[in-house]
Design a protein around this motif. Structure first.
Motif, PDB file in Angstrom:
ATOM      1  N   ARG A 185       0.587  -1.035   0.365  1.00  0.00           N
ATOM      2  CA  ARG A 185       0.181  -0.529   0.424  1.00  0.00           C
ATOM      3  C   ARG A 185       0.701   0.828   0.361  1.00  0.00           C
ATOM      4  NH1 ARG A 185      -5.391  -1.273   2.404  1.00  0.00           N
ATOM      5  NH2 ARG A 185      -5.296  -3.581   2.218  1.00  0.00           N
ATOM      6  N   ASN A 186       2.048   1.157  -0.065  1.00  0.00           N
ATOM      7  CA  ASN A 186       2.936   2.433   0.301  1.00  0.00           C
ATOM      8  C   ASN A 186       4.637   2.250  -0.049  1.00  0.00           C
ATOM      9  OD1 ASN A 186       4.452   0.716   2.125  1.00  0.00           O
ATOM     10  ND2 ASN A 186       2.936   2.533   3.632  1.00  0.00           N
ATOM     11  N   PRO A 187       4.878   3.022  -0.396  1.00  0.00           N
ATOM     12  CA  PRO A 187       6.941   2.004  -1.007  1.00  0.00           C
ATOM     13  C   PRO A 187       7.550   1.646  -0.395  1.00  0.00           C
ATOM     14  CG  PRO A 187       6.027   4.697  -1.910  1.00  0.00           C
ATOM     15  CD  PRO A 187       4.540   4.170  -1.124  1.00  0.00           C
ATOM     16  N   GLN A 188       7.685   1.741   1.146  1.00  0.00           N
ATOM     17  CA  GLN A 188       8.212   1.406   2.366  1.00  0.00           C
ATOM     18  C   GLN A 188       7.915  -0.295   1.714  1.00  0.00           C
ATOM     19  OE1 GLN A 188       7.382   2.657   6.225  1.00  0.00           O
ATOM     20  NE2 GLN A 188       8.513   0.977   7.129  1.00  0.00           N
ATOM     21  N   GLY A 189       6.478  -0.632   1.908  1.00  0.00           N
ATOM     22  CA  GLY A 189       6.814  -2.496   1.751  1.00  0.00           C
ATOM     23  C   GLY A 189       7.253  -2.963   1.284  1.00  0.00           C
ATOM     24  N   PRO A 190       8.079  -3.110  -0.211  1.00  0.00           N
ATOM     25  CA  PRO A 190       8.616  -3.864  -0.838  1.00  0.00           C
ATOM     26  C   PRO A 190       9.833  -3.163  -0.478  1.00  0.00           C
ATOM     27  CG  PRO A 190       7.210  -1.784  -2.996  1.00  0.00           C
ATOM     28  CD  PRO A 190       7.205  -2.358  -1.309  1.00  0.00           C
ATOM     29  N   VAL A 191      10.717  -2.063  -0.266  1.00  0.00           N
ATOM     30  CA  VAL A 191      12.027  -2.400   0.638  1.00  0.00           C
ATOM     31  C   VAL A 191      11.567  -2.886   1.493  1.00  0.00           C
ATOM     32  CG1 VAL A 191      13.014  -0.138   1.880  1.00  0.00           C
ATOM     33  CG2 VAL A 191      11.877   0.049  -0.123  1.00  0.00           C
ATOM     34  N   ASP A 192      10.609  -3.489   2.639  1.00  0.00           N
ATOM     35  CA  ASP A 192      11.209  -3.920   4.138  1.00  0.00           C
ATOM     36  C   ASP A 192      11.130  -5.309   3.659  1.00  0.00           C
ATOM     37  OD1 ASP A 192      11.024  -2.049   5.500  1.00  0.00           O
ATOM     38  OD2 ASP A 192       8.572  -2.532   6.147  1.00  0.00           O
ATOM     39  N   LEU A 193      10.302  -5.807   2.008  1.00  0.00           N
ATOM     40  CA  LEU A 193      10.615  -6.854   1.750  1.00  0.00           C
ATOM     41  C   LEU A 193      11.937  -7.211   1.413  1.00  0.00           C
ATOM     42  CD1 LEU A 193       6.961  -7.838  -0.168  1.00  0.00           C
ATOM     43  CD2 LEU A 193       7.552  -9.179   1.565  1.00  0.00           C
ATOM     44  N   VAL A 194      12.396  -6.814   0.723  1.00  0.00           N
ATOM     45  CA  VAL A 194      13.859  -7.158  -0.308  1.00  0.00           C
ATOM     46  C   VAL A 194      14.804  -6.891   1.695  1.00  0.00           C
ATOM     47  CG1 VAL A 194      15.984  -5.515  -1.170  1.00  0.00           C
ATOM     48  CG2 VAL A 194      13.289  -5.937  -1.948  1.00  0.00           C
ATOM     49  N   LEU A 195      14.106  -5.771   2.733  1.00  0.00           N
ATOM     50  CA  LEU A 195      15.342  -6.104   3.011  1.00  0.00           C
ATOM     51  C   LEU A 195      15.629  -7.410   4.427  1.00  0.00           C
ATOM     52  CD1 LEU A 195      15.599  -2.369   4.486  1.00  0.00           C
ATOM     53  CD2 LEU A 195      17.180  -3.475   3.135  1.00  0.00           C
ATOM     54  N   ARG A 196      14.083  -7.855   4.397  1.00  0.00           N
ATOM     55  CA  ARG A 196      13.927  -8.943   4.662  1.00  0.00           C
ATOM     56  C   ARG A 196      14.754 -10.444   3.996  1.00  0.00           C
ATOM     57  NH1 ARG A 196       8.342  -7.013   7.912  1.00  0.00           N
ATOM     58  NH2 ARG A 196       9.311  -6.567   9.293  1.00  0.00           N
ATOM     59  N   ASP A 197      13.830 -10.141   2.721  1.00  0.00           N
ATOM     60  CA  ASP A 197      14.692 -11.634   1.825  1.00  0.00           C
ATOM     61  C   ASP A 197      16.342 -11.261   1.855  1.00  0.00           C
ATOM     62  OD1 ASP A 197      14.097 -13.557   0.723  1.00  0.00           O
ATOM     63  OD2 ASP A 197      14.565 -12.266  -1.007  1.00  0.00           O
ATOM     64  N   TYR A 198      16.951  -9.993   1.530  1.00  0.00           N
ATOM     65  CA  TYR A 198      18.470 -10.534   1.275  1.00  0.00           C
ATOM     66  C   TYR A 198      19.246 -11.212   1.926  1.00  0.00           C
ATOM     67  CZ  TYR A 198      22.196  -9.018  -0.826  1.00  0.00           C
ATOM     68  OH  TYR A 198      23.289  -9.034  -1.375  1.00  0.00           O
ATOM     69  N   PRO A 199      18.743 -11.058   3.627  1.00  0.00           N
ATOM     70  CA  PRO A 199      20.115 -11.878   4.622  1.00  0.00           C
ATOM     71  C   PRO A 199      18.967 -13.131   4.648  1.00  0.00           C
ATOM     72  CG  PRO A 199      19.073  -9.865   6.158  1.00  0.00           C
ATOM     73  CD  PRO A 199      18.423  -9.895   4.409  1.00  0.00           C
ATOM     74  N   ALA A 200      17.394 -13.514   4.922  1.00  0.00           N
ATOM     75  CA  ALA A 200      17.358 -14.606   4.241  1.00  0.00           C
ATOM     76  C   ALA A 200      17.775 -15.680   3.009  1.00  0.00           C
ATOM     77  CB  ALA A 200      15.929 -14.621   4.349  1.00  0.00           C
ATOM     78  N   ARG A 201      18.007 -14.649   1.830  1.00  0.00           N
ATOM     79  CA  ARG A 201      18.738 -15.161   0.454  1.00  0.00           C
ATOM     80  C   ARG A 201      20.055 -16.005   0.745  1.00  0.00           C
ATOM     81  NH1 ARG A 201      17.094 -12.778  -4.760  1.00  0.00           N
ATOM     82  NH2 ARG A 201      15.127 -13.364  -3.712  1.00  0.00           N
ATOM     83  N   GLY A 202      21.168 -15.440   1.657  1.00  0.00           N
ATOM     84  CA  GLY A 202      22.329 -15.495   2.364  1.00  0.00           C
ATOM     85  C   GLY A 202      21.599 -16.821   2.860  1.00  0.00           C
ATOM     86  N   ARG A 203      21.195 -17.040   3.841  1.00  0.00           N
ATOM     87  CA  ARG A 203      21.217 -18.245   4.258  1.00  0.00           C
ATOM     88  C   ARG A 203      20.863 -19.095   4.061  1.00  0.00           C
ATOM     89  NH1 ARG A 203      19.604 -14.316   8.043  1.00  0.00           N
ATOM     90  NH2 ARG A 203      17.214 -14.830   7.965  1.00  0.00           N
ATOM     91  N   ARG A 204      19.503 -18.707   3.247  1.00  0.00           N
ATOM     92  CA  ARG A 204      19.996 -20.241   2.304  1.00  0.00           C
ATOM     93  C   ARG A 204      20.665 -20.386   1.285  1.00  0.00           C
ATOM     94  NH1 ARG A 204      14.812 -17.178   2.175  1.00  0.00           N
ATOM     95  NH2 ARG A 204      15.735 -16.301  -0.436  1.00  0.00           N
ATOM     96  N   THR A 205      21.387 -19.447   0.400  1.00  0.00           N
ATOM     97  CA  THR A 205      22.384 -20.631  -0.146  1.00  0.00           C
ATOM     98  C   THR A 205      23.484 -20.921   0.601  1.00  0.00           C
ATOM     99  OG1 THR A 205      21.752 -18.458  -1.786  1.00  0.00           O
ATOM    100  CG2 THR A 205      23.876 -19.372  -1.710  1.00  0.00           C
ATOM    101  N   GLU A 206      24.014 -20.953   2.344  1.00  0.00           N
ATOM    102  CA  GLU A 206      25.063 -21.447   2.612  1.00  0.00           C
ATOM    103  C   GLU A 206      24.147 -22.768   3.007  1.00  0.00           C
ATOM    104  OE1 GLU A 206      26.047 -18.544   5.748  1.00  0.00           O
ATOM    105  OE2 GLU A 206      26.910 -17.478   4.618  1.00  0.00           O
ATOM    106  N   THR A 207      22.498 -22.722   3.811  1.00  0.00           N
ATOM    107  CA  THR A 207      22.475 -23.708   3.326  1.00  0.00           C
ATOM    108  C   THR A 207      22.609 -24.911   2.661  1.00  0.00           C
ATOM    109  OG1 THR A 207      20.937 -23.040   5.397  1.00  0.00           O
ATOM    110  CG2 THR A 207      21.253 -25.262   4.309  1.00  0.00           C
ATOM    111  N   ARG A 208      22.111 -24.306   1.490  1.00  0.00           N
ATOM    112  CA  ARG A 208      22.067 -25.421  -0.075  1.00  0.00           C
ATOM    113  C   ARG A 208      23.958 -25.680  -0.101  1.00  0.00           C
ATOM    114  NH1 ARG A 208      18.954 -23.750  -4.894  1.00  0.00           N
ATOM    115  NH2 ARG A 208      19.174 -25.981  -5.412  1.00  0.00           N
TER     116      ARG A 208
END
Length: 69
Positions: free
Chosen positions: A26-49
């Motif tokens: 509903r506002n431009p902050q939403g996608p920024v929050d999604l990206v900032l939460r997903d980026y570290p999680a993606r790194g952890r998923r990559t290290e796991t694999r």
């Protein structure tokens, strides 16, 4: 919670608007929050694999090194 103000040039502002529409936020902050939460999680998923670089347990690839056309 701490707040930060980010200034974007016109190109990135266009991307932010597009990301807002795609994410359904509903506002431009939403996608920024999604990206900032997903980026570290993606790194952890990559290290796991693939394993951590320090643990010497990375799987080896059996792919050929030369490109085949």
């Amino acid at each position: 919670m701490a707040q930060a103000t980010v200034t974007l040039d016109a190109t990135y502002a266009t991307y932010a608007t597009y990301a807002t529409m795609l994410s359904g936020a509903r506002n431009p902050q939403g996608p920024v929050d999604l990206v900032l939460r997903d980026y570290p999680a993606r790194g952890r998923r990559t290290e796991t694999r693939t394993g951590d670089a320090a643990d010497d347990h990375r799987p080896t690839s059996d792919r050929p090194t030369a490109r085949q056309g």
